[in-house]
Scaffold this active site. Structure first.
Site, PDB file in Angstrom:
ATOM      1  N   ARG A  16      22.998   9.285  16.907  1.00 26.81           N
ATOM      2  CA  ARG A  16      21.472   9.419  16.227  1.00 26.81           C
ATOM      3  C   ARG A  16      20.655  10.879  16.743  1.00 26.81           C
ATOM      4  O   ARG A  16      19.590  10.767  17.146  1.00 26.81           O
ATOM      5  CB  ARG A  16      20.559   8.167  16.483  1.00 26.81           C
ATOM      6  N   SER A 437       5.364 -12.361  11.168  1.00 25.54           N
ATOM      7  CA  SER A 437       5.289 -11.547  12.288  1.00 25.54           C
ATOM      8  C   SER A 437       3.944 -11.224  12.775  1.00 25.54           C
ATOM      9  O   SER A 437       2.846 -10.822  12.230  1.00 25.54           O
ATOM     10  CB  SER A 437       6.265 -10.231  12.255  1.00 25.54           C
ATOM     11  N   HIS A 645       7.997 -14.955  -0.051  1.00 25.34           N
ATOM     12  CA  HIS A 645       7.379 -13.801   0.246  1.00 25.34           C
ATOM     13  C   HIS A 645       8.016 -12.615  -0.209  1.00 25.34           C
ATOM     14  O   HIS A 645       9.166 -12.386  -0.026  1.00 25.34           O
ATOM     15  CB  HIS A 645       7.317 -13.372   2.135  1.00 25.34           C
ATOM     16  N   HIS A 698       0.485  -1.881   6.040  1.00 28.82           N
ATOM     17  CA  HIS A 698       0.986  -0.445   6.161  1.00 28.82           C
ATOM     18  C   HIS A 698       0.012   0.514   6.966  1.00 28.82           C
ATOM     19  O   HIS A 698       0.655   1.686   7.248  1.00 28.82           O
ATOM     20  CB  HIS A 698       1.583   0.210   4.898  1.00 28.82           C
ATOM     21  N   CYS A 730       1.970  -8.346   4.215  1.00 30.60           N
ATOM     22  CA  CYS A 730       3.301  -8.415   4.688  1.00 30.60           C
ATOM     23  C   CYS A 730       2.859  -8.839   6.046  1.00 30.60           C
ATOM     24  O   CYS A 730       1.899  -8.962   6.762  1.00 30.60           O
ATOM     25  CB  CYS A 730       3.893  -7.142   4.584  1.00 30.60           C
TER      26      CYS A 730
HETATM   27  N1  GLN Z   1       8.306 -12.892   7.640  1.00 35.48           N
HETATM   28  C1  GLN Z   1       8.582 -11.457   7.702  1.00 35.48           C
HETATM   29  C2  GLN Z   1       7.577 -10.636   8.671  1.00 35.48           C
HETATM   30  O1  GLN Z   1       6.343 -10.933   8.732  1.00 35.48           O
HETATM   31  C3  GLN Z   1       8.563 -10.897   6.404  1.00 35.48           C
HETATM   32  C4  GLN Z   1       8.946  -9.115   6.548  1.00 35.48           C
HETATM   33  C5  GLN Z   1       8.988  -8.782   5.058  1.00 35.48           C
HETATM   34  O2  GLN Z   1       8.659  -9.182   4.263  1.00 35.48           O
HETATM   35  N2  GLN Z   1       9.691  -7.540   5.324  1.00 35.48           N
HETATM   36  O3  GLN Z   1       7.540 -10.063   9.360  1.00 35.48           O
HETATM   37 ZN    ZN Z   2       6.881  -8.371   3.461  1.00 26.33          ZN
END
Ligand code: GLN
Ligand code: ZN
Length: 769
Positions: A16, A437, A645, A698, A730
């Site tokens: 990399r 997470s 999700h 994000h 997320c």
């Molecule tokens: N459960 C995961 C998180 O919270 C979902 C991640 C994702 O949707 N990309 O990180």
């Molecule tokens: Zn997500």
């Protein structure tokens, strides 16, 4: 001698190198004096990749596959047509400006990014408007050709073709359709191609992968005239298709005024016969037979047998190639210290694939005996893969065969389950939760790394992770969330974590593939039947649950995402592998349920991206994808609440399939589109519970409670309060606690405000009545 070539080599480097050089340059502020170091890294990588191709025995080395960030942006830098909002002149473009286009600058957000066909590579989306102008661009490509020539190579230049460059862009500011720019674009390509011819380039591989898509007729109709305009002053053109079947275009492709065609015979082997019928005598046919986007060693015997008829017909006009660019494959198997010899014998990364292409050409032209040892080894590996007990697990095969319709079905419908679950969990209206997470702090990463390298004992590691779980639970309680998570501190990655624990999966040390810019992913390898030897998440989930009376969600990655973000075995249909993973996850959900975990979330962010390129194949994909999810999710009792999700893509067009997953609750990314996604719910009534994201994770920005309450209000216009949840878009692993703390406090406050507003409205209605 017949020709052997590849469509492109990975540009990041076996270690990399490009990633690290880019990130250093960016971090140091993109100063002019640091540019030389970056350019040196690029030059060294190109030189080494060409040497690999030359030493491997290829006829040409591919030039033009290198890009500082992305090959679509680099093509725009060659022919102009950069997004005008930046005010850059392509002919004078500096590296710093190039990166500003890719990553944004204080004045302008970055160009948008989206997936390159059905790969996990993301390209930068061109922005076209009625004012878009093409013209002379940077000299980089010509410099690279000179570099290759100076090193004694025969360059074949790879270039994104004009039709694909337009199709892949977005029309803005009232431009009716990007095809209308073709006439303006062609002179820029003519100039570029003429320059390459002057440089002594014999062949240009002009990539037009869009012809594997379902294209509007106008795009096909535009191709012959466009290529008639390009061909006269260009080097010989190899019109390259890949990623799927283009046989519907066979007739006009054969008549195209180019010197050759390339077909992806890994994805679409049957099209060879259709092209061979009346193949024109003045064209070469490049057969893409070595898989450019997977890791398996080629079964050279079988491939050779398939090529022999073509060879008999075409003679030297048959070229042997990779199916697509090797951009999508890891770089070098020799950089894998940990894989055992047997597993390695089944694999080929980019460096090894170069060799396979050359060997096939040699055997085709001089007979198998020129490479007897290599053919023997490939044959032995293929035979072992067919029979190895590491790959074939009769127990798993039996379980998949014995699967019944009932196993893909919860025992009761949603309405009945919801009632039982409502009584069990007694949640408030608009329950609040998160996606799984929490911030992956330096401390967490250090503990995981130390454990992996043996610097931290098992017990110390467990205690460190328990500490992070305790911290996560305490924080969630203090925010006042209703449904909690353990925080996923033990997971480096949501797919690799499970790949490490499931049988049939292998994890590489260096199998990196570029995702976008300097970002790389390291997909696990699914080489054998997938089997769950013991529960993977129960310890973490039950520890978290032991700390609180509030429900803690168990957290799993769904079967389709496990597939989509891995290198998948090619010796059985993907649907079969998905079902095996689903069965393993089903056991995991049952183990969680048995351990009194009442809610289980099965993430499927990659469901949408698995959609096949061709519309006619989508229904079948959605059928098995939904079935796999349901097999994973349906082994539990009514009182166990299944969540799922989704994020990253637009889901409007697959809502019926999302509903068919029959998860009790789905959380979905919606914030950035200002709940636009929910418009789709006006025509399609989603039957179960749903949590449209109200916090854009994000961005480092912390949203206010009022903003989030407004989003909840928008959601309430489409979704009844009884079925609405409140959550972020997320997981929060890329954020830090300074942002997460205030954001989640505000989210809980927003939910309270929305509840109060609902109660007030209910009271008023009551009073009126
Ligand atoms: N459960 C995961 C998180 O919270 C979902 C991640 C994702 O949707 N990309 O990180
Ligand atoms: Zn997500």
């Amino acid at each position: 001698m017949s020709t052997a070539h590849i469509l492109g080599f990975p540009r990041i480097g076996a270690d990399r190198e490009l990633k690290f050089a880019l990130e250093r340059y960016w971090r140091d502020g993109m100063k002019a004096q640091d540019e030389a170091a970056l350019r040196d890294t690029g030059r060294a990588l190109r030189a080494s990749h060409w040497r690999t191709q030359q030493d491997g025995g290829l006829t040409y080395v591919t030039v033009g596959d290198f890009a500082w960030y992305d090959h679509v942006l680099t093509t725009l830098a060659h022919v102009g047509g950069l997004p005008q909002r930046f005010g850059f002149d392509a002919a004078q473009l500096t590296l710093a400006q190039y990166f500003a286009l890719a990553r944004g600058n204080p004045a302008q957000p970055a160009m948008e990014m989206t997936k390159w066909f059905d790969t996990n590579y993301h390209y930068l989306v061109p922005e076209y408007s009625p004012a878009t102008q093409f013209g002379p661009g940077v000299e980089w490509l010509f410099d690279e050709v000179s570099e290759a020539q100076a090193a004694g190579h025969q360059p074949k230049v790879a270039l994104v073709g004009p039709l694909s460059l337009l199709w892949l862009g977005k029309a803005r500011d009232g431009l009716s359709d990007t095809l209308s720019l073709l006439e303006r674009l062609l002179p820029a390509y003519q100039r570029l191609l003429a320059r390459l011819r002057e440089q002594g380039v014999e062949w240009v591989q002009i990539d037009e992968p869009i012809f594997a898509l379902d294209l509007p007729e106008a795009w096909r109709a535009a191709a012959p005239a466009a290529y008639a305009a390009l061909a006269p002053h260009a080097p010989k053109l190899l019109f390259t298709t890949c990623f799927d079947d283009v046989s519907e275009h066979a007739a006009w492709l054969k008549a195209l005024p180019v010197a050759g065609l390339h077909l992806d015979l890994v994805r679409a082997p049957a099209q060879l016969e259709i092209f061979l019928a009346d193949y024109p005598a003045d064209k070469v046919l490049s057969c893409g037979v070595v898989d450019g986007r997977n890791v398996w060693r080629n079964d050279l015997d079988a491939t050779l047998a398939r090529l022999e008829a073509a060879r008999a017909q075409l003679g030297e006009r048959l070229w042997v190639g990779s199916s697509c660019s090797l951009l999508h494959a890891p770089v070098d198997l020799n950089h894998e210290p940990r894989l055992d010899a047997e597993l390695r014998s089944w694999l080929a990364f980019a460096v090894q694939k170069v060799r396979e292409v050359a060997l096939l050409r040699d055997a085709l032209t001089q007979g198998r005996d020129v490479a007897a040892a290599e053919f023997d080894a490939a044959r032995a590996a293929a035979a072992a893969r067919r029979t190895s007990s590491r790959i074939h697990n009769p127990l798993v095969k039996r379980q998949v065969e014995a699967l019944t319709e009932a196993q893909a079905q919860r025992s009761s419908g949603y309405a009945q389950r919801a009632q039982v679950q409502r009584e069990r969990f007694a949640l408030p209206l608009l329950p609040t939760t998160t996606i799984g997470s929490f911030p992956q702090t330096a401390e967490i990463r250090a503990a995981r790394a130390a454990y992996k390298q043996g610097g931290l004992s098992h017990l110390d590691y467990l205690e460190a992770m328990r500490g992070h779980i305790r911290q996560a639970i305490d924080k969630q309680l203090s925010y006042g969330l209703d449904v909690l998570v353990h925080g996923e501190a033990e997971r480096n990655d949501m797919v690799e974590y499970f790949g490490e624990l499931l049988w049939g999966y292998a994890i590489t040390a260096n199998g990196w593939v570029q995702s976008y810019g300097s970002r790389c992913v390291k997909p696990p390898l699914i080489y054998g039947d997938v089997y769950l030897p013991e529960p993977m998440t129960v310890g973490w989930a039950t520890y978290a649950q032991s700390l609180t009376d509030k429900p803690v969600k168990g957290m799993l990655t769904g079967p389709v995402t496990m597939l989509q973000w891995s290198f998948v075995r090619d010796d059985q249909p993907r649907s079969q592998t998905a079902l095996q993973i689903a069965l393993a996850l089903r056991q995991e959900t049952q183990a969680l349920e048995a351990a009194h975990i009442g809610m289980i979330q099965i993430d499927e962010p990659a469901l949408r991206e698995g959609l096949p390129l061709k519309a006619r194949e989508r229904a079948a994909y959605l059928r098995w994808a939904v079935q796999a999810f349901r097999v994973a999710a349906s082994g539990v009792k009514d009182e166990t609440q299944i969540h799922t999700h989704m994020c990253y893509s637009e889901f409007g067009d697959i809502l019926p399939s999302i509903a068919a997953l029959d998860a009790d609750v789905i959380s979905i990314e919606t914030t950035r589109s200002n709940m636009e996604l929910l418009d789709a719910f006006e025509t399609f009534e989603y039957p179960n519970e749903i949590g449209p994201g109200v916090y854009d994770i994000h961005s480092p920005r912390v949203p206010t409670a009022d903003e989030m309450a407004a989003l909840i209000g928008l959601a309430l216009e489409r979704i009844p309060a009884q079925r609405l949840w409140v959550n972020p878009d997320c997981g929060l692993k890329t954020r830090d606690w300074q942002q997460v703390d205030p954001a989640l406090v505000a989210m809980v406050e927003a939910a309270k405000k929305a509840r109060a507003a609902l109660a007030l409205r209910a009271a008023r209605t009551h009073a009126v009545a």
